[in-house]
Design a protein around this motif. Structure first.
Motif, PDB file in Angstrom:
ATOM      1  N   LEU A  29      43.921 -26.299 -35.049  1.00 12.36           N
ATOM      2  CA  LEU A  29      43.727 -27.705 -35.374  1.00 12.36           C
ATOM      3  C   LEU A  29      42.671 -28.275 -34.439  1.00 12.36           C
ATOM      4  N   ARG A  30      41.680 -28.935 -35.015  1.00  9.74           N
ATOM      5  CA  ARG A  30      40.652 -29.613 -34.226  1.00  9.74           C
ATOM      6  C   ARG A  30      41.070 -31.069 -34.073  1.00  9.74           C
ATOM      7  N   CYS A  31      41.099 -31.549 -32.849  1.00 10.82           N
ATOM      8  CA  CYS A  31      41.624 -32.885 -32.547  1.00 10.82           C
ATOM      9  C   CYS A  31      40.528 -33.729 -31.904  1.00 10.82           C
ATOM     10  N   TYR A  32      40.357 -34.958 -32.375  1.00 10.10           N
ATOM     11  CA  TYR A  32      39.363 -35.841 -31.779  1.00 10.10           C
ATOM     12  C   TYR A  32      39.530 -37.249 -32.315  1.00 10.10           C
ATOM     13  N   VAL A  33      38.862 -38.176 -31.640  1.00  5.53           N
ATOM     14  CA  VAL A  33      38.719 -39.542 -32.124  1.00  5.53           C
ATOM     15  C   VAL A  33      37.253 -39.701 -32.485  1.00  5.53           C
ATOM     16  N   PRO A  34      36.900 -39.776 -33.768  1.00  2.65           N
ATOM     17  CA  PRO A  34      35.483 -39.798 -34.156  1.00  2.65           C
ATOM     18  C   PRO A  34      34.695 -40.867 -33.419  1.00  2.65           C
ATOM     19  N   GLU A  35      33.545 -40.457 -32.868  1.00  3.38           N
ATOM     20  CA  GLU A  35      32.605 -41.307 -32.146  1.00  3.38           C
ATOM     21  C   GLU A  35      33.181 -41.874 -30.848  1.00  3.38           C
ATOM     22  N   VAL A  36      34.369 -41.395 -30.425  1.00  2.00           N
ATOM     23  CA  VAL A  36      34.958 -41.852 -29.167  1.00  2.00           C
ATOM     24  C   VAL A  36      35.220 -40.673 -28.243  1.00  2.00           C
ATOM     25  N   ASP A  37      35.895 -39.639 -28.754  1.00  2.00           N
ATOM     26  CA  ASP A  37      36.202 -38.445 -27.971  1.00  2.00           C
ATOM     27  C   ASP A  37      35.714 -37.231 -28.740  1.00  2.00           C
ATOM     28  N   PRO A  38      34.862 -36.377 -28.117  1.00  2.55           N
ATOM     29  CA  PRO A  38      34.337 -35.209 -28.834  1.00  2.55           C
ATOM     30  C   PRO A  38      35.406 -34.214 -29.232  1.00  2.55           C
ATOM     31  N   GLY A  39      36.578 -34.282 -28.585  1.00  6.37           N
ATOM     32  CA  GLY A  39      37.708 -33.538 -29.096  1.00  6.37           C
ATOM     33  C   GLY A  39      38.051 -32.260 -28.375  1.00  6.37           C
ATOM     34  N   TRP A  40      39.091 -31.620 -28.877  1.00  4.05           N
ATOM     35  CA  TRP A  40      39.621 -30.396 -28.311  1.00  4.05           C
ATOM     36  C   TRP A  40      40.305 -29.628 -29.433  1.00  4.05           C
ATOM     37  N   ASP A  41      40.656 -28.385 -29.158  1.00  2.00           N
ATOM     38  CA  ASP A  41      41.304 -27.543 -30.159  1.00  2.00           C
ATOM     39  C   ASP A  41      42.747 -27.263 -29.760  1.00  2.00           C
ATOM     40  N   LEU A  42      43.608 -27.199 -30.760  1.00  2.00           N
ATOM     41  CA  LEU A  42      44.965 -26.691 -30.588  1.00  2.00           C
ATOM     42  C   LEU A  42      45.024 -25.343 -31.290  1.00  2.00           C
ATOM     43  N   ASP A  43      45.017 -24.268 -30.519  1.00  6.03           N
ATOM     44  CA  ASP A  43      45.067 -22.926 -31.089  1.00  6.03           C
ATOM     45  C   ASP A  43      46.530 -22.566 -31.330  1.00  6.03           C
ATOM     46  N   LEU A  44      46.904 -22.460 -32.596  1.00  3.94           N
ATOM     47  CA  LEU A  44      48.301 -22.232 -32.957  1.00  3.94           C
ATOM     48  C   LEU A  44      48.579 -20.787 -33.349  1.00  3.94           C
TER      49      LEU A  44
ATOM     50  N   ASP B 134      47.779 -46.505 -32.935  1.00  4.83           N
ATOM     51  CA  ASP B 134      46.461 -47.115 -33.088  1.00  4.83           C
ATOM     52  C   ASP B 134      45.416 -46.434 -32.214  1.00  4.83           C
ATOM     53  N   SER B 135      45.616 -45.130 -31.934  1.00  4.91           N
ATOM     54  CA  SER B 135      44.621 -44.368 -31.173  1.00  4.91           C
ATOM     55  C   SER B 135      43.492 -43.885 -32.068  1.00  4.91           C
ATOM     56  N   TYR B 136      43.720 -43.865 -33.403  1.00  7.70           N
ATOM     57  CA  TYR B 136      42.779 -43.349 -34.399  1.00  7.70           C
ATOM     58  C   TYR B 136      42.466 -41.873 -34.164  1.00  7.70           C
ATOM     59  N   ALA B 137      43.393 -41.162 -33.522  1.00 11.25           N
ATOM     60  CA  ALA B 137      43.215 -39.734 -33.269  1.00 11.25           C
ATOM     61  C   ALA B 137      43.440 -38.954 -34.556  1.00 11.25           C
ATOM     62  N   MET B 138      42.565 -37.987 -34.813  1.00  6.56           N
ATOM     63  CA  MET B 138      42.624 -37.182 -36.024  1.00  6.56           C
ATOM     64  C   MET B 138      42.878 -35.718 -35.698  1.00  6.56           C
ATOM     65  N   LEU B 139      43.545 -35.044 -36.624  1.00  7.58           N
ATOM     66  CA  LEU B 139      43.660 -33.590 -36.603  1.00  7.58           C
ATOM     67  C   LEU B 139      43.018 -33.057 -37.872  1.00  7.58           C
ATOM     68  N   LEU B 140      42.340 -31.916 -37.765  1.00  6.06           N
ATOM     69  CA  LEU B 140      41.681 -31.305 -38.912  1.00  6.06           C
ATOM     70  C   LEU B 140      41.915 -29.802 -38.856  1.00  6.06           C
TER      71      LEU B 140
END
Length: 678
Positions: A229-244, A215-221
């Motif tokens: 992969l761009r990772c963030y929680v919309p409108e909560v955390d601006p996010g970070w990248d996972l460089d694979l 229930d963190s509502y964390a997204m990967l795109l």
């Protein structure tokens, strides 16, 4: 066909540490697991479990979509698409079936396209989420609506949980509490839907959005390079990248089809793939993330096979208690904006569009494209709002007898003579109900007044002289009622006018368009955002209040760093065949250049990789007539100033090695002729 698989695990090491090979059981902590995916163009459903044998679970049914291992691991839910090609595109009559994991006769769960299997929450039983119908389309990406859910033992008892906006079938996932869902609404607009409030928060453009099953509502795109992969929680955390890109199992290739398993730390994906995303040897892989989702702990090659694989889904036993270390059930603003944001005034609002990635996005035409922060660059194209968004404006204004238009414009100097529409409210018969123009150094309004018994007429008003300051946004507000027309720029009243008629009976349901399909004279260069139309007059205090909010927003916005250079072409690979390009309507392309002279800015790189638009609106962008060895002037900006490029499809076939990447900010089709070769 049965075959024994080579199973390898690579733990991503700290600097200087060797890669450790472990088993799949080590990845899952010794828990049982089951894996399903599609093969051979989506016509075969394949499965794998700890026994180490690949089995064909379903085939000979035509094209299939989105396999889903059930919450208890006892079956796989999959959709038979039943596609029929026609002049309007491919039509679908989808059917959902459940196939026992051990094999057997598929059981029909009724019509629709299944997109998620939900384990249930509290006293609410588990359910299958599905789109009741699929859209007829010429694109490969599947989209449908409305979204329904049902129990597997009662598939005929269906509840609508999302409607009003189509979403993509390929990746749609629901949070553990059942209140949020990540998806494409539709492609390429990723977002987080609030299934209770029936609103959604835009998360940007990309592909294969995936939602953590806690229930963190964390997204990967997955971004356009298919290596990050761009990772963030919309409108909560601006996010970070996972460089694979450095994953040892990708060997420099691209990944695709990322999807969270039912374990909040484990995902599955496919790869490595060549740049164009097809051909080669397809492998289904899995990786385990750290609890904060900011690093990869291990990666596993699950299959070694030939041919393409797609849409994997991984189930891990006893995953219900696994959660990330992120806050659970964070408060997410609904509708794509934080409280107190834009628009400041909502009373009488008929059309409100802030930036790309929202629910009311316009359709980009010609060589229009998205810019930094979701603005629309309409320098060489236009953007038209869907009829459901723009159409109500005309009836609302005709009934109320009043209207207000607000927009934010960012321009660059243009050479007169010039006449270009910035915003047009166009009637259904093609005439303009209202059109805001940039005419040389002035802003001009043409508006249709009268009707309903009063002679209709087109009135023209020179609103104000406007000096164009490069890349400085300005906010324009026009408001009209009882024959009074007022023009505000950046919250300041510029001029007032009296119209000859005070009615707008000639406004008939039509289109709202940004930019100009047929501009006159010297080319105009600019971007649009924050467009709002009201069916009432806005007061001066309201306009000033809105400008205070806009001004505060602009103080945090950095102007792009522009550099004008002369560079020699080293390598410009040809675009691939048409078929791979059909995956997206917009493509960036990479080419290699040697910097010869810097006219403005501070570019110290001697050789650069230039990213530039190659395909827009499904059509090739005119390529400058430049050959290898010739030089050309163009404007470049740091890629960091253009985060929107991270979600775009990129064709990168350069062979000359890596070089610093810059974005070509020149309007597509407007490059100067090259210098003659020496």
């Amino acid at each position: 066909m049965k075959r024994i698989l080579t199973v390898l695990i690579f733990a991503l090491p700290a600097a200087g540490m060797a890669v450790e090979a472990v088993t799949m059981e080590a990845l899952t902590g010794g828990r049982p697991w089951k894996l399903a995916w599609l093969a051979e163009g989506g016509e075969k459903l394949m499965v794998l479990d700890p026994g180490g044998q690949v089995r064909e679970l379903l085939g000979g049914q035509g094209r299939l979509a989105r396999p889903l291992v059930t919450a208890d691991g006892g079956a796989v839910v999959v959709t038979k698409l039943k596609a029929t090609a026609g002049d309007a595109g491919t039509a679908y009559d989808p059917e959902i079936v459940s196939v026992p994991w051990t094999g057997g006769v598929p059981r029909s769960l009724g019509s629709g396209a299944a997109v998620a299997v939900w384990p249930g929450s509290g006293e609410e039983p588990g359910a299958v989420y599905a789109f009741a119908a699929l859209e007829t389309s010429k694109r490969a990406a599947l989209a449908g609506e409305p979204l329904v859910k049902f129990r597997m033992d009662k598939p005929e008892d269906r509840e609508i949980v999302w409607s009003g906006r189509a979403a993509a079938v390929d990746n749609f996932q629901v949070s553990r509490d059942g209140t949020r869902a990540a998806g494409l609404f539709p492609w390429p607009q990723a977002g987080l839907a609030d299934l209770k409030a029936q609103t959604w928060t835009p998360a940007g453009h990309g592909s294969w959005p995936s939602l953590a099953p806690d229930d963190s509502y964390a997204m990967l795109l997955l971004d356009g390079t298919k290596r990050r992969l761009r990772c963030y929680v919309p409108e909560v955390d601006p996010g970070w990248d996972l460089d694979l890109a450095e994953l040892p199992t990708l060997a420099g290739g691209a990944l695709n089809h990322p999807r969270w398993s039912n374990d909040a730390q484990i995902l599955t994906f496919t790869g490595p793939w060549p740049e164009e995303g097809g051909g080669g040897e397809g492998r289904v892989q899995a990786m385990r993330l750290r609890k904060d989702l900011k690093a990869v702990e291990a990666v596993h090659v699950a299959t070694v096979t030939t041919g393409a694989v797609e849409s994997p889904d991984l189930w891990v036993a006893n995953a219900g208690g696994v959660v990330t270390s992120l806050p659970q059930k964070p408060q997410v603003a609904a509708g794509g904006g934080k409280a107190g944001g834009w628009p400041v005034q909502t009373e009488g609002l008929v059309l409100g569009w802030e930036r790309l990635g929202g629910k009311s996005d316009p359709v980009l035409r010609g060589m229009a494209f998205g810019g930094p922060g979701g603005v629309v660059n309409v320098s060489a194209g236009s953007a038209e709002f869907p009829a459901a968004v723009g159409g109500p404006v005309f009836d609302a204004v005709r009934v109320s007898g009043a209207w207000s238009l607000s927009c934010m414009v960012t321009e660059r100097r243009s050479v007169p003579p010039m006449s270009v529409r910035l915003v047009t409210l166009r009637n259904e018969d093609g005439t303009d109900a209202a059109a805001l123009y940039r005419v040389d150094g002035k802003l001009v309004l043409r508006v249709l007044t009268g009707g309903d018994g009063v002679p209709a007429r087109v009135e023209r008003f020179v609103l104000t002289a406007m000096f164009i300051e490069d890349d400085r946004p300005f906010t324009l507000v026009l408001t009209c009622r009882n024959k009074r027309l007022a023009c505000y720029v950046d919250g300041q009243l510029m001029r007032e006018f009296t119209t000859e008629a005070g009615r707008f009976g000639g406004w008939k349901a039509g289109r709202v368009v940004l930019g100009d399909e047929r501009p006159y004279g010297g080319p105009w260069t600019g971007c649009m955002e924050r467009v709002a139309v009201y069916s009432r007059e806005l007061g001066q205090e309201e306009v000033e209040e809105a400008w205070k909010e806009a001004s505060a927003m602009l103080t945090e916005r950095t102007r792009p760093t522009r550099n004008l250079v002369k560079a020699k072409l080293v390598e410009w690979p040809a675009l691939p065949a048409t078929e791979p390009l059909e995956e997206s309507a917009n493509w960036l392309q990479a080419s290699v250049w040697e910097i010869e002279q810097v006219f403005t800015g501070a570019v110290t790189d001697k050789r650069i990789t230039r990213l530039h638009w190659a395909v827009l609106d499904g059509k090739p962008v005119p390529r400058p007539e430049v050959q290898e060895g010739q030089s050309m002037e163009f404007s470049i900006e740091p890629v960091a100033d253009h985060p929107e490029t991270g979600a775009a499809k990129v064709h990168n076939a350069v062979t000359g090695g890596e070089a610093p990447v810059w974005f070509d900010a020149t309007v597509p089709g407007r490059h100067k002729p090259p210098f003659p070769a020496p």
